[in-house]
Design a protein around this motif. Structure first.
Motif, mmCIF file in Angstrom:
data_model
loop_
_atom_site.group_PDB
_atom_site.id
_atom_site.type_symbol
_atom_site.label_atom_id
_atom_site.label_comp_id
_atom_site.label_asym_id
_atom_site.label_seq_id
_atom_site.Cartn_x
_atom_site.Cartn_y
_atom_site.Cartn_z
ATOM 1 N N ALA A 371 0.852 -1.183 0.000
ATOM 2 C CA ALA A 371 0.000 0.000 0.000
ATOM 3 C C ALA A 371 0.890 1.235 0.000
ATOM 4 O O ALA A 371 1.949 1.243 0.640
ATOM 5 C CB ALA A 371 -0.909 -0.004 1.223
ATOM 6 N N VAL A 372 0.459 2.261 -0.727
ATOM 7 C CA VAL A 372 1.260 3.480 -0.862
ATOM 8 C C VAL A 372 0.381 4.697 -0.618
ATOM 9 O O VAL A 372 -0.704 4.817 -1.201
ATOM 10 C CB VAL A 372 1.893 3.572 -2.264
ATOM 11 N N SER A 373 0.858 5.596 0.236
ATOM 12 C CA SER A 373 0.226 6.895 0.444
ATOM 13 C C SER A 373 1.195 7.971 -0.018
ATOM 14 O O SER A 373 2.358 7.961 0.402
ATOM 15 C CB SER A 373 -0.133 7.104 1.915
ATOM 16 N N VAL A 374 0.735 8.864 -0.858
ATOM 17 C CA VAL A 374 1.591 9.902 -1.436
ATOM 18 C C VAL A 374 1.253 11.236 -0.787
ATOM 19 O O VAL A 374 0.154 11.769 -0.960
ATOM 20 C CB VAL A 374 1.412 9.977 -2.960
ATOM 21 N N PHE A 375 2.212 11.767 -0.041
ATOM 22 C CA PHE A 375 2.048 13.067 0.589
ATOM 23 C C PHE A 375 2.722 14.119 -0.287
ATOM 24 O O PHE A 375 3.867 13.936 -0.720
ATOM 25 C CB PHE A 375 2.627 13.040 2.001
ATOM 26 N N PRO A 376 2.046 15.242 -0.557
ATOM 27 C CA PRO A 376 2.528 16.171 -1.590
ATOM 28 C C PRO A 376 3.870 16.813 -1.296
ATOM 29 O O PRO A 376 4.605 17.161 -2.230
ATOM 30 C CB PRO A 376 1.412 17.223 -1.658
ATOM 31 N N ASP A 377 4.213 16.985 -0.024
ATOM 32 C CA ASP A 377 5.465 17.649 0.317
ATOM 33 C C ASP A 377 6.578 16.672 0.684
ATOM 34 O O ASP A 377 7.570 17.048 1.318
ATOM 35 C CB ASP A 377 5.239 18.638 1.465
ATOM 36 N N GLU A 378 6.420 15.408 0.279
ATOM 37 C CA GLU A 378 7.495 14.426 0.399
ATOM 38 C C GLU A 378 8.639 14.826 -0.532
ATOM 39 O O GLU A 378 8.489 15.708 -1.384
ATOM 40 C CB GLU A 378 6.943 13.031 0.058
ATOM 41 N N ILE A 379 9.802 14.183 -0.383
ATOM 42 C CA ILE A 379 10.931 14.485 -1.257
ATOM 43 C C ILE A 379 10.508 14.395 -2.719
ATOM 44 O O ILE A 379 10.875 15.233 -3.550
ATOM 45 C CB ILE A 379 12.111 13.551 -0.953
ATOM 46 N N TYR A 380 9.731 13.372 -3.057
ATOM 47 C CA TYR A 380 9.074 13.360 -4.363
ATOM 48 C C TYR A 380 7.736 12.668 -4.202
ATOM 49 O O TYR A 380 7.583 11.747 -3.406
ATOM 50 C CB TYR A 380 9.947 12.680 -5.427
ATOM 51 N N ALA A 381 6.757 13.161 -4.935
ATOM 52 C CA ALA A 381 5.406 12.599 -4.896
ATOM 53 C C ALA A 381 5.306 11.523 -5.973
ATOM 54 O O ALA A 381 5.210 11.825 -7.168
ATOM 55 C CB ALA A 381 4.368 13.692 -5.121
ATOM 56 N N ALA A 382 5.355 10.275 -5.570
ATOM 57 C CA ALA A 382 5.389 9.164 -6.527
ATOM 58 C C ALA A 382 4.129 9.132 -7.383
ATOM 59 O O ALA A 382 3.016 9.071 -6.851
ATOM 60 C CB ALA A 382 5.537 7.843 -5.781
ATOM 61 N N PRO A 383 4.260 9.148 -8.700
ATOM 62 C CA PRO A 383 3.082 9.048 -9.571
ATOM 63 C C PRO A 383 2.477 7.648 -9.525
ATOM 64 O O PRO A 383 3.181 6.652 -9.296
ATOM 65 C CB PRO A 383 3.653 9.337 -10.968
ATOM 66 N N GLN A 384 1.204 7.557 -9.755
ATOM 67 C CA GLN A 384 0.553 6.248 -9.736
ATOM 68 C C GLN A 384 1.115 5.347 -10.828
ATOM 69 O O GLN A 384 1.262 4.137 -10.626
ATOM 70 C CB GLN A 384 -0.961 6.400 -9.903
ATOM 71 N N SER A 385 1.453 5.917 -11.977
ATOM 72 C CA SER A 385 1.970 5.108 -13.086
ATOM 73 C C SER A 385 3.269 4.409 -12.694
ATOM 74 O O SER A 385 3.462 3.217 -12.984
ATOM 75 C CB SER A 385 2.194 5.987 -14.319
ATOM 76 N N TRP A 386 4.174 5.115 -12.015
ATOM 77 C CA TRP A 386 5.425 4.499 -11.575
ATOM 78 C C TRP A 386 5.157 3.481 -10.471
ATOM 79 O O TRP A 386 5.773 2.411 -10.427
ATOM 80 C CB TRP A 386 6.394 5.556 -11.034
ATOM 81 N N THR A 387 4.237 3.811 -9.581
ATOM 82 C CA THR A 387 3.956 2.960 -8.426
ATOM 83 C C THR A 387 3.372 1.621 -8.855
ATOM 84 O O THR A 387 3.738 0.563 -8.324
ATOM 85 C CB THR A 387 3.002 3.685 -7.460
ATOM 86 N N GLU A 388 2.466 1.651 -9.813
ATOM 87 C CA GLU A 388 1.845 0.408 -10.283
ATOM 88 C C GLU A 388 2.859 -0.518 -10.939
ATOM 89 O O GLU A 388 2.737 -1.750 -10.855
ATOM 90 C CB GLU A 388 0.713 0.738 -11.254
#
Length: 428
Positions: A371-388
């Motif tokens: 499971a992945v949660s993407v927080f906008p102010d993280e070092i980088y916001a992982a795109p769903q396309s890369w995550t999948e």
């Protein structure tokens, strides 16, 4: 790290509470007669008055450098920010407040692979709770996760359902906080992952999930690669998803690929900026951690080093010391720095960067559910396309409207909601 970072260092480096009260806390497993390395021992910490007096004396004796010659943070931690931090730390901050909250939580130590491991362990008041082990990063500690203990173990009190309850285990990594300091080489994320698997076994858990961000992501993903049958799934808030072509483009002289989606383009820009301007601390710790004597000797030197982790976290902290209302308070920030100071773990924690050999942001081929949660102010916001593509069994993906690198600390309610949603399908 992508290979760009590897070209800069000889090691792949990191790109980067509440009182429980009425919760039912079950005792740890009974130690073997006469004690043993597997014994689980209760733990509490109390700083001496002499330690706290010495800390204030050192803060007040700080020799500050002259003001930066620019009107922004491009030269690092700004003079006004660090001087406001120092004034509050010396004159108003009270370590005893967080110390009391820590000691209200059930804490333990146990020796694993020759090192004493400290951990918080709170069992839910509800039957059928799902065990979760949560791993902090640098410059973090168990203080990051104190705010999530009660909501996760007692979700009904947080407006949730008792069926979403977790048993919570929060260890201090070797060399960090109240855990022991390794005296030999080899304590990298892989070895820590093995220690965490042993810890959960020692606590008697036959099924559990794991969560991590920052170094906690590296450790948690290594647990997933080892894939003990007890580990059902993992959650990460700083996932390793950067495709090979993006990693290549991020190397010195690389060019941004064409045809990226808006989310991919944004992530690329975040990473490019971090590699260009945000890796200084990681490069030094990966190459020469023992050189950092200054941050073990000066509390203000330590604070400046720690708050300059990534630009969005630093900007948040600067706003806090300017009087802003943010996800973190002045006390939150100084609770964590003071823990590093009192435990003298500035350098022992830095050595994890020297030990690490993993390419931090590149996919590791994790096969178990993620499971992945993407927080906008993280070092980088992982795109769903890369995550999948990075996680073949992606069971949850969500982009959050706010939050940054220290997600559980900054946005505990959002974080806890994500944990419940992420793992709900795995419950018996």
């Amino acid at each position: 790290m992508p290979n760009h970072a590897q070209s800069l260092t000889r090691r792949a480096v990191l790109a980067g509470g509440a009182v429980i009260g009425a919760l039912s806390v079950l005792p740890p497993p009974v130690a073997k007669a006469g004690g043993s390395d597997e014994e689980i021992r209760p733990f509490k910490f109390k700083a001496s008055k002499e330690q706290l007096d010495d800390l204030r004396r050192r803060i007040k004796a700080t020799r500050f450098p002259e003001r930066e010659v620019v009107d922004d943070n491009s030269q690092g931690v700004q003079s006004t920010t660090i001087q406001k931090l120092a004034k509050y730390w010396a004159e108003e901050y009270d370590w005893r407040n967080v110390e009391a909250r820590l000691n209200a939580l059930p804490q333990f130590t146990t020796k694993i692979d020759g090192v004493d491991i400290h951990f918080i362990h709170v069992k839910a008041a509800h039957q059928g709770a799902l065990p979760i082990i949560v791993t902090h990063g640098w410059p973090g500690s168990v203080i990051e996760q104190m705010k999530i203990v009660k909501p996760l173990t007692d979700p009904a009190a947080d407006g949730g359902s008792a069926s979403d309850a977790f048993d919570v285990v929060i260890p201090s990594m070797p060399g960090y906080g109240f855990s022991g300091k390794p005296t030999e080489k080899g304590w990298d994320p892989v070895r820590i992952a093995k220690a965490w698997i042993e810890l959960m076994k020692r606590l008697g858990y036959t099924k559990y999930v794991a969560q991590g961000g920052d170094w906690g992501d590296a450790v948690t993903e290594q647990m997933a690669l080892i894939a003990p049958p007890e580990l059902l799934a993992i959650h990460v808030s700083m996932p390793a998803t950067v495709p090979e072509n993006i990693a290549v483009a991020l190397r010195p002289g690389g060019k941004k690929p064409e045809g990226l989606s808006p989310d991919e383009s944004h992530a690329f820009d975040q990473l490019a900026d971090f590699y260009a301007h945000g890796l200084g601390y990681a490069i030094e710790m990966a190459n020469r951690p023992q050189t950092l004597v200054g941050i073990a000797d000066s509390p203000i030197g330590l604070a400046a080093w720690m708050i300059d982790h990534d630009i969005r976290s630093y900007e948040l902290i600067a706003r806090v010391f300017d009087g802003g209302i943010e996800g973190l308070s002045r006390d939150d920030i100084l609770d964590n720095v003071t823990l590093y100071w009192l435990t003298n773990t500035a350098v022992s924690s830095a050595r994890l960067y020297w030990e690490n050999k993993l390419a931090f942001f590149q996919p590791k081929n994790v096969k178990i559910p993620v499971a992945v949660s993407v927080f906008p102010d993280e070092i980088y916001a992982a795109p769903q396309s890369w995550t999948e593509k990075a996680y073949v069994k992606l069971i949850h993906f969500n982009k959050l409207p706010r939050g940054g690198h220290f997600a559980a600390w900054e946005q505990p309610k959002v974080f806890c909601d994500e944990m419940r949603t992420s793992f709900r399908s795995l419950r018996a």
